[in-house]
Scaffold this active site. Structure first.
Site, PDB file in Angstrom:
ATOM      1  N   ARG A 110       0.890  -1.170   0.000  1.00 13.74           N
ATOM      2  CA  ARG A 110       0.000   0.000   0.000  1.00 13.74           C
ATOM      3  C   ARG A 110       0.919   1.208   0.000  1.00 13.74           C
ATOM      4  O   ARG A 110       1.648   1.437   0.970  1.00 13.74           O
ATOM      5  CB  ARG A 110      -0.920  -0.010   1.222  1.00 13.74           C
ATOM      6  CG  ARG A 110      -1.649   1.300   1.416  1.00 13.74           C
ATOM      7  CD  ARG A 110      -2.822   1.196   2.340  1.00 13.74           C
ATOM      8  NE  ARG A 110      -3.936   0.520   1.690  1.00 13.74           N
ATOM      9  CZ  ARG A 110      -5.182   0.540   2.144  1.00 13.74           C
ATOM     10  NH1 ARG A 110      -5.488   1.184   3.243  1.00 13.74           N
ATOM     11  NH2 ARG A 110      -6.141  -0.098   1.494  1.00 13.74           N
ATOM     12  N   HIS A 137      -7.112   1.114  -6.706  1.00 14.79           N
ATOM     13  CA  HIS A 137      -7.342   0.160  -5.610  1.00 14.79           C
ATOM     14  C   HIS A 137      -7.957  -1.102  -6.233  1.00 14.79           C
ATOM     15  O   HIS A 137      -9.123  -1.411  -5.995  1.00 14.79           O
ATOM     16  CB  HIS A 137      -8.259   0.803  -4.571  1.00 14.79           C
ATOM     17  CG  HIS A 137      -8.251   0.130  -3.242  1.00 14.79           C
ATOM     18  ND1 HIS A 137      -7.477  -0.980  -2.956  1.00 14.79           N
ATOM     19  CD2 HIS A 137      -8.941   0.413  -2.094  1.00 14.79           C
ATOM     20  CE1 HIS A 137      -7.685  -1.339  -1.697  1.00 14.79           C
ATOM     21  NE2 HIS A 137      -8.566  -0.518  -1.159  1.00 14.79           N
ATOM     22  N   GLN A 140      -9.867  -3.857  -4.214  1.00 15.02           N
ATOM     23  CA  GLN A 140     -11.171  -3.412  -3.729  1.00 15.02           C
ATOM     24  C   GLN A 140     -12.248  -3.598  -4.799  1.00 15.02           C
ATOM     25  O   GLN A 140     -13.354  -4.068  -4.515  1.00 15.02           O
ATOM     26  CB  GLN A 140     -11.084  -1.926  -3.347  1.00 15.02           C
ATOM     27  CG  GLN A 140     -12.387  -1.344  -2.860  1.00 15.02           C
ATOM     28  CD  GLN A 140     -12.780  -1.877  -1.493  1.00 15.02           C
ATOM     29  OE1 GLN A 140     -12.002  -1.813  -0.566  1.00 15.02           O
ATOM     30  NE2 GLN A 140     -13.992  -2.409  -1.368  1.00 15.02           N
ATOM     31  N   ASP A 228     -17.300   7.015  -2.024  1.00 17.63           N
ATOM     32  CA  ASP A 228     -16.121   6.830  -1.178  1.00 17.63           C
ATOM     33  C   ASP A 228     -15.902   8.135  -0.414  1.00 17.63           C
ATOM     34  O   ASP A 228     -16.531   9.162  -0.720  1.00 17.63           O
ATOM     35  CB  ASP A 228     -14.906   6.480  -2.067  1.00 17.63           C
ATOM     36  CG  ASP A 228     -13.651   6.150  -1.277  1.00 17.63           C
ATOM     37  OD1 ASP A 228     -13.752   5.894  -0.052  1.00 17.63           O
ATOM     38  OD2 ASP A 228     -12.558   6.139  -1.880  1.00 17.63           O
ATOM     39  N   CYS A 267     -16.332   1.380  -0.101  1.00 18.58           N
ATOM     40  CA  CYS A 267     -15.182   0.542   0.264  1.00 18.58           C
ATOM     41  C   CYS A 267     -14.837   0.614   1.739  1.00 18.58           C
ATOM     42  O   CYS A 267     -14.168  -0.276   2.265  1.00 18.58           O
ATOM     43  CB  CYS A 267     -13.978   0.907  -0.591  1.00 18.58           C
ATOM     44  SG  CYS A 267     -13.348   2.584  -0.278  1.00 18.58           S
ATOM     45  N   ARG A 295     -13.505  -8.831   0.512  1.00 16.30           N
ATOM     46  CA  ARG A 295     -12.082  -8.529   0.320  1.00 16.30           C
ATOM     47  C   ARG A 295     -11.271  -9.816   0.489  1.00 16.30           C
ATOM     48  O   ARG A 295     -10.306 -10.056  -0.244  1.00 16.30           O
ATOM     49  CB  ARG A 295     -11.608  -7.470   1.333  1.00 16.30           C
ATOM     50  CG  ARG A 295     -12.205  -6.085   1.149  1.00 16.30           C
ATOM     51  CD  ARG A 295     -11.781  -5.451  -0.163  1.00 16.30           C
ATOM     52  NE  ARG A 295     -10.332  -5.351  -0.279  1.00 16.30           N
ATOM     53  CZ  ARG A 295      -9.574  -4.396   0.260  1.00 16.30           C
ATOM     54  NH1 ARG A 295     -10.155  -3.413   0.938  1.00 16.30           N
ATOM     55  NH2 ARG A 295      -8.259  -4.383   0.091  1.00 16.30           N
TER      56      ARG A 295
HETATM   57  N1   CP Z   1     -11.276  -0.387   1.857  1.00 15.16           N
HETATM   58  C1   CP Z   1     -10.013  -0.450   2.335  1.00 15.16           C
HETATM   59  O1   CP Z   1      -9.040  -0.654   1.610  1.00 15.16           O
HETATM   60  O2   CP Z   1      -9.932  -0.345   3.696  1.00 15.16           O
HETATM   61  P1   CP Z   1      -8.610  -0.164   4.548  1.00 15.16           P
HETATM   62  O3   CP Z   1      -8.058   1.184   4.264  1.00 15.16           O
HETATM   63  O4   CP Z   1      -9.079  -0.320   5.971  1.00 15.16           O
HETATM   64  O5   CP Z   1      -7.630  -1.237   4.151  1.00 15.16           O
HETATM   65  N1  NVA Z   2      -9.959   6.648  -1.424  1.00 13.21           N
HETATM   66  C1  NVA Z   2      -9.601   6.173  -0.117  1.00 13.21           C
HETATM   67  C2  NVA Z   2      -9.798   4.689  -0.042  1.00 13.21           C
HETATM   68  C3  NVA Z   2      -9.482   4.085   1.298  1.00 13.21           C
HETATM   69  C4  NVA Z   2      -9.647   2.609   1.305  1.00 13.21           C
HETATM   70  C5  NVA Z   2      -8.156   6.551   0.188  1.00 13.21           C
HETATM   71  O1  NVA Z   2      -7.305   6.433  -0.697  1.00 13.21           O
HETATM   72  O2  NVA Z   2      -7.885   6.958   1.316  1.00 13.21           O
END
Ligand code: CP
Ligand code: NVA
Length: 311
Positions: A110, A137, A140, A228, A267, A295
């Site tokens: 990440r 993502h 997701q 989101d 998400c 997930r």
């Molecule tokens: N939706 C998602 O990726 O959640 P987290 O940021 O908790 O991993």
């Molecule tokens: N768009 C959000 C998604 C989190 C899972 C972010 O990048 O923070």
């Protein structure tokens, strides 16, 4: 040498590969219905394999679901925050890739910047999985499509509506639309428009992706409404975002314009009262808890694909 199966962006995979992953996820989920969550699947496709997970940003779902997924596949994980690694002190990401490639069988990252996911993959001899970057993502969106199909059947020919920030999650929906043949209507303010390169690529691939500034236009006739957070990790313009995105809140009035029984996806984490009202996210059309559980199931099949066990 066979090509390493990285999972970086949905636009790089073909529709048939995405279909294999989605169908495998559905079958695996069904086969272990009612089992304890830590019990491995009968075929243990990751037996003896280890996944390294690197986090440059916070996470609940991605962290726990990848860990649970590897256990269910019969494998193991090593998890670290980037700030606790030499990577966090400036060790080149390429060197990190070379070292971890000697120690584990796959790497999930990440990352703050998508470019770093790409650099990691270029230098890695084991599969690299994008567990969220500023540009996408993909894990997701496979969980979301799995959830959608559980409730509404094959996504091909269906209409999904994205309302709000044209962000990283929105980008992965744009990547998936031409591959899996669904229509995607996106409503966002001009200032937080989806990525133009993503939109142009979708158009080249005959994707049916429509953009508008009017949320009502986007949700009309939709089988599912998706939103989101208005402020993603790394965004610094909090107040400007809240102001520009206020007209894009998903409430019951907006949901009423979608198809009867249309689903709602998010998400998570959610900000109730901002991008979505309590009534919608906690209401009967909300699929968010299935979505969160999925997930695990989607990622098991992504991992199985990376390991060459499917597809
Ligand atoms: N939706 C998602 O990726 O959640 P987290 O940021 O908790 O991993
Ligand atoms: N768009 C959000 C998604 C989190 C899972 C972010 O990048 O923070």
């Amino acid at each position: 040498m066979t090509q390493v199966r990285h999972f970086l962006d949905l636009w790089r995979l073909d529709g048939a590969e995405l279909r294999v992953i989605l169908d495998d996820a559905r079958a695996r989920k069904k086969a272990r219905l009612g089992w304890p969550k830590g019990k491995p699947d009968a075929d243990r496709p990751a037996d003896g394999r280890t996944l390294a997970m690197i986090f440059e940003k916070h996470s609940t779902r991605t962290r726990f679901s990848f860990d649970a997924a590897m256990r269910q596949l019969g494998g193991d994980v090593i998890i670290s925050n980037a700030s606790e690694m030499q990577l966090g002190r400036g060790e080149p990401i390429e060197d990190t890739a070379r070292v971890l490639s000697r120690m584990v069988d796959a790497i999930m990252i990440r990352a703050n910047y998508h470019e770093d996911v790409e650099r990691l993959a270029l230098a890695s001899t084991v599969p690299v999985i994008n567990g969220l970057s500023d540009k996408g993502h993909p894990c997701q969106i496979l969980a979301d499509l799995l959830t959608f199909e559980e409730h509404f059947g094959k996504v091909e020919g269906k209409t999904l509506a994205w309302v709000g920030d044209g962000n990283n999650v929105c980008a992965s929906f744009i990547h998936a639309a031409p591959k899996l043949g669904f229509r995607l209507n996106i409503a966002s303010p001009a200032i937080y428009h989806p990525d133009l390169v993503d939109l142009a690529r979708a158009q080249e691939q005959q994707g049916r992706v429509m953009t508008t500034h009017d949320p009502r236009e986007a949700v009309r006739g939709a089988d599912c409404v998706i939103t989101d957070t208005w402020v993603s990790m790394g965004d610094t313009d909090h107040d400007e975002r809240l102001e520009a995105l206020e007209p894009y809140q998903v409430d019951e009035k907006l949901m009423a314009l979608a198809n009867p029984n249309a689903g709602f996806l998010h998400c998570l984490p959610a900000h109730r009262g901002e991008e979505v009202t309590d009534e919608v996210i906690d209401g009967p059309r909300s699929l968010i808890w299935d979505e969160a559980e999925n997930r695990i199931h989607a990622q098991k099949s992504i991992l199985a694909w990376c390991f060459g066990a499917i597809g």
